[in-house]
Design an enzyme around this catalytic site. Structure first.
Site, short mmCIF file in Angstrom:
data_model
loop_
_atom_site.label_atom_id
_atom_site.label_comp_id
_atom_site.label_asym_id
_atom_site.label_seq_id
_atom_site.Cartn_x
_atom_site.Cartn_y
_atom_site.Cartn_z
N CYS A 40 1.96 -16.96 -2.07
CA CYS A 40 0.73 -17.02 -2.89
C CYS A 40 0.64 -15.73 -3.71
CB CYS A 40 -0.45 -17.14 -1.94
SG CYS A 40 -2.07 -16.98 -2.68
N HIS A 41 -0.12 -15.80 -4.80
CA HIS A 41 -0.26 -14.58 -5.61
C HIS A 41 -0.94 -13.46 -4.81
CE1 HIS A 41 0.19 -13.31 -9.96
NE2 HIS A 41 -0.17 -12.22 -9.31
N THR A 42 -1.71 -13.81 -3.81
CA THR A 42 -2.35 -12.77 -2.99
C THR A 42 -1.31 -11.95 -2.22
OG1 THR A 42 -4.30 -14.18 -2.82
CG2 THR A 42 -4.17 -12.33 -1.30
N HIS A 62 0.74 -15.81 4.31
CA HIS A 62 -0.46 -16.38 4.93
C HIS A 62 -0.57 -17.88 4.66
CE1 HIS A 62 -1.57 -15.37 0.81
NE2 HIS A 62 -2.48 -16.32 0.87
N GLU A 63 0.55 -18.52 4.24
CA GLU A 63 0.49 -19.93 3.84
C GLU A 63 1.58 -20.70 4.61
OE1 GLU A 63 -0.74 -21.15 -0.49
OE2 GLU A 63 1.43 -21.37 -0.36
N CYS A 92 -14.29 -19.77 14.67
CA CYS A 92 -14.55 -19.61 16.11
C CYS A 92 -15.66 -20.53 16.59
CB CYS A 92 -14.89 -18.15 16.42
SG CYS A 92 -16.57 -17.65 15.94
N CYS A 95 -19.64 -17.38 16.17
CA CYS A 95 -20.18 -16.14 15.57
C CYS A 95 -21.38 -16.49 14.70
CB CYS A 95 -19.09 -15.43 14.75
SG CYS A 95 -18.69 -16.28 13.21
N CYS A 98 -20.31 -18.58 11.60
CA CYS A 98 -20.00 -19.99 11.88
C CYS A 98 -21.28 -20.75 12.21
CB CYS A 98 -19.01 -20.11 13.03
SG CYS A 98 -17.31 -19.67 12.61
N CYS A 106 -15.92 -16.90 8.92
CA CYS A 106 -16.01 -16.54 10.34
C CYS A 106 -15.80 -15.03 10.47
CB CYS A 106 -14.94 -17.30 11.11
SG CYS A 106 -14.79 -16.84 12.84
N ARG A 110 -12.65 -10.54 11.92
CA ARG A 110 -12.38 -10.02 10.58
C ARG A 110 -12.06 -8.53 10.58
NH1 ARG A 110 -10.70 -8.27 6.70
NH2 ARG A 110 -11.08 -8.76 4.51
N CYS A 169 -3.25 -22.26 2.19
CA CYS A 169 -4.03 -21.46 1.22
C CYS A 169 -4.29 -22.25 -0.07
CB CYS A 169 -3.38 -20.11 0.91
SG CYS A 169 -4.44 -19.14 -0.20
N ARG A 370 4.56 -23.11 -7.08
CA ARG A 370 4.62 -22.58 -5.73
C ARG A 370 6.07 -22.53 -5.27
NH1 ARG A 370 0.41 -19.91 -5.14
NH2 ARG A 370 -0.82 -20.10 -3.24
P1 NAD Z 1 -0.33 -17.78 -10.04
O1 NAD Z 1 0.46 -16.57 -10.39
O2 NAD Z 1 0.36 -18.98 -9.51
O3 NAD Z 1 -1.18 -18.26 -11.31
C1 NAD Z 1 -1.86 -17.40 -12.16
C2 NAD Z 1 -1.99 -18.10 -13.52
O4 NAD Z 1 -2.85 -17.29 -14.35
C3 NAD Z 1 -0.67 -18.26 -14.27
O5 NAD Z 1 -0.52 -19.59 -14.73
C4 NAD Z 1 -0.78 -17.28 -15.42
O6 NAD Z 1 -0.07 -17.68 -16.57
C5 NAD Z 1 -2.29 -17.29 -15.65
N1 NAD Z 1 -2.81 -16.12 -16.37
C6 NAD Z 1 -2.45 -14.83 -16.22
N2 NAD Z 1 -3.17 -14.05 -17.05
C7 NAD Z 1 -4.02 -14.87 -17.72
C8 NAD Z 1 -5.01 -14.66 -18.71
N3 NAD Z 1 -5.31 -13.44 -19.17
N4 NAD Z 1 -5.67 -15.75 -19.19
C9 NAD Z 1 -5.37 -16.99 -18.73
N5 NAD Z 1 -4.43 -17.25 -17.80
C10 NAD Z 1 -3.77 -16.19 -17.30
O7 NAD Z 1 -1.43 -17.28 -8.99
P2 NAD Z 1 -2.19 -18.17 -7.89
O8 NAD Z 1 -1.39 -18.22 -6.64
O9 NAD Z 1 -2.66 -19.40 -8.54
O10 NAD Z 1 -3.44 -17.21 -7.59
C11 NAD Z 1 -4.43 -17.02 -8.57
C12 NAD Z 1 -5.46 -15.99 -8.11
O11 NAD Z 1 -6.19 -16.52 -7.00
C13 NAD Z 1 -4.85 -14.70 -7.59
O12 NAD Z 1 -5.72 -13.64 -7.93
C14 NAD Z 1 -4.85 -14.90 -6.09
O13 NAD Z 1 -4.79 -13.67 -5.41
C15 NAD Z 1 -6.17 -15.61 -5.92
N6 NAD Z 1 -6.37 -16.38 -4.70
C16 NAD Z 1 -7.62 -16.37 -4.18
C17 NAD Z 1 -7.92 -17.15 -3.08
C18 NAD Z 1 -9.30 -17.18 -2.51
O14 NAD Z 1 -9.48 -17.68 -1.41
N7 NAD Z 1 -10.29 -16.68 -3.23
C19 NAD Z 1 -6.90 -17.91 -2.48
C20 NAD Z 1 -5.64 -17.90 -3.06
C21 NAD Z 1 -5.38 -17.13 -4.18
N1 AHE Z 2 -8.25 -7.46 0.54
C1 AHE Z 2 -8.82 -7.86 -0.72
C2 AHE Z 2 -9.60 -9.15 -0.60
C3 AHE Z 2 -8.72 -10.29 -0.82
C4 AHE Z 2 -9.52 -11.57 -0.69
O1 AHE Z 2 -10.63 -11.71 -1.21
N2 AHE Z 2 -8.93 -12.50 0.01
C5 AHE Z 2 -9.47 -13.84 0.12
C6 AHE Z 2 -8.34 -14.75 0.40
S1 AHE Z 2 -7.08 -14.71 -0.84
C7 AHE Z 2 -5.98 -15.82 -0.22
O2 AHE Z 2 -4.92 -15.93 -1.04
C8 AHE Z 2 -10.45 -13.98 1.27
O3 AHE Z 2 -10.39 -14.91 2.06
N3 AHE Z 2 -11.40 -13.11 1.34
C9 AHE Z 2 -12.34 -13.09 2.41
C10 AHE Z 2 -12.08 -11.94 3.33
O4 AHE Z 2 -12.75 -11.82 4.34
O5 AHE Z 2 -11.16 -11.16 3.01
C11 AHE Z 2 -9.76 -6.79 -1.24
O6 AHE Z 2 -10.06 -6.87 -2.44
O7 AHE Z 2 -10.16 -5.94 -0.45
ZN ZN Z 3 -3.32 -17.27 -0.73
#
Ligand code: NAD
Ligand code: AHE
Ligand code: ZN
Length: 375
Positions: A40-42, A62-63, A92, A95, A98, A106, A110, A169, A370
Site C-alpha cells: 500500500c502507499h502507506t 499491513h495488507e 476488541c 474499549c 468499540c 478501537c 493503539r 487495507c 496494486r
Molecule cells: P497510489 O500510489 O496507488 O495512488 C495514488 C494516486 O494519486 C496515483 O494514481 C497518482 O497518479 C495520483 N496522484 C498523485 N498526485 C496527484 C495529484 N496532485 N493530483 C491528482 N492525483 C494525483 O496510492 P494508494 O495506495 O491508493 O494510497 C493513496 C493514499 O491513501 C495514500 O496517502 C495512502 O497512504 C492513503 N491510505 C489511507 C488509508 C486510510 O485508512 N485512511 C488506507 C490506505 C491508504
Molecule cells: N502514522 C501516520 C498516520 C497514518 C494513518 O493515518 N494511518 C491510517 C491507516 S493508513 C492504511 O494504509 C489509520 O488507520 N489511522 C488511524 C490510526 O490510529 O493510526 C501519522 O500521520 O502519524
Molecule cells: Zn494501507
C-alpha cells in the site's frame, strides 16, 4: 523460529531481504503464516521517512492474508488452521471506542501499536540481539508474523489469499469510505481525487451504491481507463484543463436544476494537502462532504477559509473505511466471492518477497495499481 522478511533498516532505503528470528505467540496472540501481502502507499509513506510515527528498523506491511499456525494461551476466537486477514485497526468490542458505536478506531492496543511493539510492550522480531519494530500491528512483509487475537479477522477458507489480502487495507478503505463514512446516497455527484489502489476502490464503492456522477481526478492519464473500468463517468487531469481545478469541478457538477454546482461528496485519495483543500472547496455549498483518506507527512497541515465550513461544507476523515475489521472484513470477502465487488483486475503485479523493492518502483512509476507479494 527463523522467518524470511523484508526489513526497512533505515528511512529512505530499499528493504533488505534477510532471515529474522520470530518468537512464538504469547497470551492472547496468534502466529500466522502469511500467504500473500499487498503493498500500500502507506508502506511507502513510512519507508520514505515521511511518517511522523515511523520507527526503524521495522518490518513493514499491513495488507496480508494467511493461516493461523499456533494460538497462544487464552486465545479462544481463532484456532490453528483458520484463514485470517490481519487488522491494523483491531476490534476488541470492549474499549470505549468499540462500545461507543461511533467509530471503528478501537483503542485497546493503539498505544503499543504506535510504538512498534506487541501489547505487552515487547517485540517478537529480532536479528541477532537487535530487536525489530512491528508495523501497524501487522508486519506482513515476513512469511510469518505474530498478531494479537483482536487483530485478526477470520475469513472463509475458499477465498484466494493472493486476492483477498487487498481487503486488509485498500479494498475496505475505499469501499468503506463510501458506505460507512460518507454514506453516499444513490444519484449523488461525487469526485475522487487520486485513482490508485484506494481511489479505484472508492469508485467501485460509488458504483455499488448507485452514485449518479463519478468524476475521477488524476495527473496520470493512464488512470482514465482504469477509472472507467470501475464506473467513473468523467476524468479530469488538473494539468490539462487550463484553469483552476475547483471552479472547473464546480462547473462540471452544475445542472439546469442547480446552477450553484459542487459535489455532494468528494474523496481525497492521494495524501496531498493542497488537493485536500481543493476536495473540500469542490463540495456543494450547504451540504457537500469531503472525506480525507490520504495520509500526509510530518509537518503537513490542511488549510481553508472558515467560510467554506460556515457555508455548510463538511470535512471528515476515514481510516480503514470506517470498517470494524472482525465484523466487516469477512463480509467484504463474501462480497468478493459472490462477485459483488471486483479485486482481480486491480492486482496488476505479483512477485516473490525477494522482488518486493520492485513493487515500490512500480508504484513510483505509476505503473501498478496494486502489487502483491506471494509467499
Ligand atoms: P497510489 O500510489 O496507488 O495512488 C495514488 C494516486 O494519486 C496515483 O494514481 C497518482 O497518479 C495520483 N496522484 C498523485 N498526485 C496527484 C495529484 N496532485 N493530483 C491528482 N492525483 C494525483 O496510492 P494508494 O495506495 O491508493 O494510497 C493513496 C493514499 O491513501 C495514500 O496517502 C495512502 O497512504 C492513503 N491510505 C489511507 C488509508 C486510510 O485508512 N485512511 C488506507 C490506505 C491508504
Ligand atoms: N502514522 C501516520 C498516520 C497514518 C494513518 O493515518 N494511518 C491510517 C491507516 S493508513 C492504511 O494504509 C489509520 O488507520 N489511522 C488511524 C490510526 O490510529 O493510526 C501519522 O500521520 O502519524
Ligand atoms: Zn494501507
Amino acid at each position: 523460529m527463523q522467518v524470511r522478511a523484508a526489513v526497512a533498516l533505515q528511512a529512505g532505503k530499499p528493504l533488505e531481504l534477510t532471515e529474522v528470528t520470530l518468537d512464538g505467540p504469547k497470551a492472547g496472540e496468534v502466529l500466522v503464516e502469511l500467504k500473500a501481502t499487498g503493498i500500500c502507499h502507506t508502506d511507502e509513506f513510512t519507508r520514505s521517512g515521511a511518517d511522523p510515527e515511523g520507527l526503524f528498523p521495522v518490518i513493514l506491511g499491513h495488507e496480508g492474508a494467511g493461516v493461523v499456525v499456533e494460538a497462544g494461551p487464552g486465545v479462544t476466537s481463532v484456532h490453528k488452521g483458520d484463514h485470517v486477514i490481519p487488522l491494523y485497526t483491531p476490534e476488541c468490542r470492549q474499549c470505549p471506542s468499540c462500545l461507543s458505536r461511533k467509530t471503528n478506531l478501537c483503542t485497546a492496543i493503539r498505544a503499543t501499536q504506535g510504538q512498534g511493539v506487541m501489547p505487552d510492550g515487547t517485540s517478537r522480531f529480532s536479528i541477532g540481539r537487535e530487536k525489530l519494530h512491528h508495523y501497524m500491528g501487522c508486519s506482513t512483509f515476513a512469511n510469518f508474523t505474530v498478531l494479537p487475537e483482536i487483530a485478526v479477522a477470520k475469513i472463509r477458507e475458499d477465498a484466494p489469499f493472493d486476492k483477498v489480502c487487498y481487503i486488509g487495507c485498500g479494498v475496505t478503505t475505499g469501499i468503506g469510505a463510501v458506505i460507512n463514512t460518507a454514506k453516499v446516497t444513490p444519484g449523488a455527484k461525487c469526485v475522487v481525487f487520486g485513482l490508485g489502489g484506494i481511489g479505484l476502490n472508492v469508485i467501485q464503492g460509488l458504483r455499488l451504491v448507485g452514485a449518479g456522477m463519478i468524476i475521477g481526478v488524476d495527473v496520470n492519464n493512464a488512470r482514465k481507463q482504469w477509472g472507467e473500468r470501475f464506473g467513473m463517468t468523467h476524468f479530469v487531469n488538473p494539468n490539462e484543463i487550463g484553469r483552476d481545478l475547483v471552479p472547473y469541478l464546480v462547473d462540471l457538477t452544475k445542472s439546469a436544476a442547480d446552477a450553484i454546482g459542487g459535489a455532494d461528496y468528494t474523496f481525497e485519495c492521494v495524501g496531498n494537502v493542497k488537493l485536500m483543500r481543493a476536495a473540500l472547496e469542490s463540495c456543494h455549498r450547504g451540504w457537500g462532504e469531503s472525506v480525507i483518506i490520504g495520509v500526509a507527512g510530518s509537518g503537513e497541515e490542511i488549510a481553508t477559509r472558515p467560510f467554506q465550513l460556515v457555508t455548510g461544507r463538511v470535512w471528515r476523515g476515514s481510516a480503514f473505511g470506517g470498517a470494524r475489521g472482525r465484523t466487516d472484513v469477512p463480509k467484504i470477502v463474501d462480497w468478493y466471492m459472490d462477485g459483488k465487488i471486483e479485486i482481480d483486475p486491480m492486482i496488476t503485479h505479483t512477485m516473490p518477497l525477494a522482488d518486493i523493492n520492485k513493487a515500490f518502483d512500480l508504484m513510483h512509476e505509476g505503473k501498478s495499481i496494486r502489487s502483491v507479494v506471494i509467499y
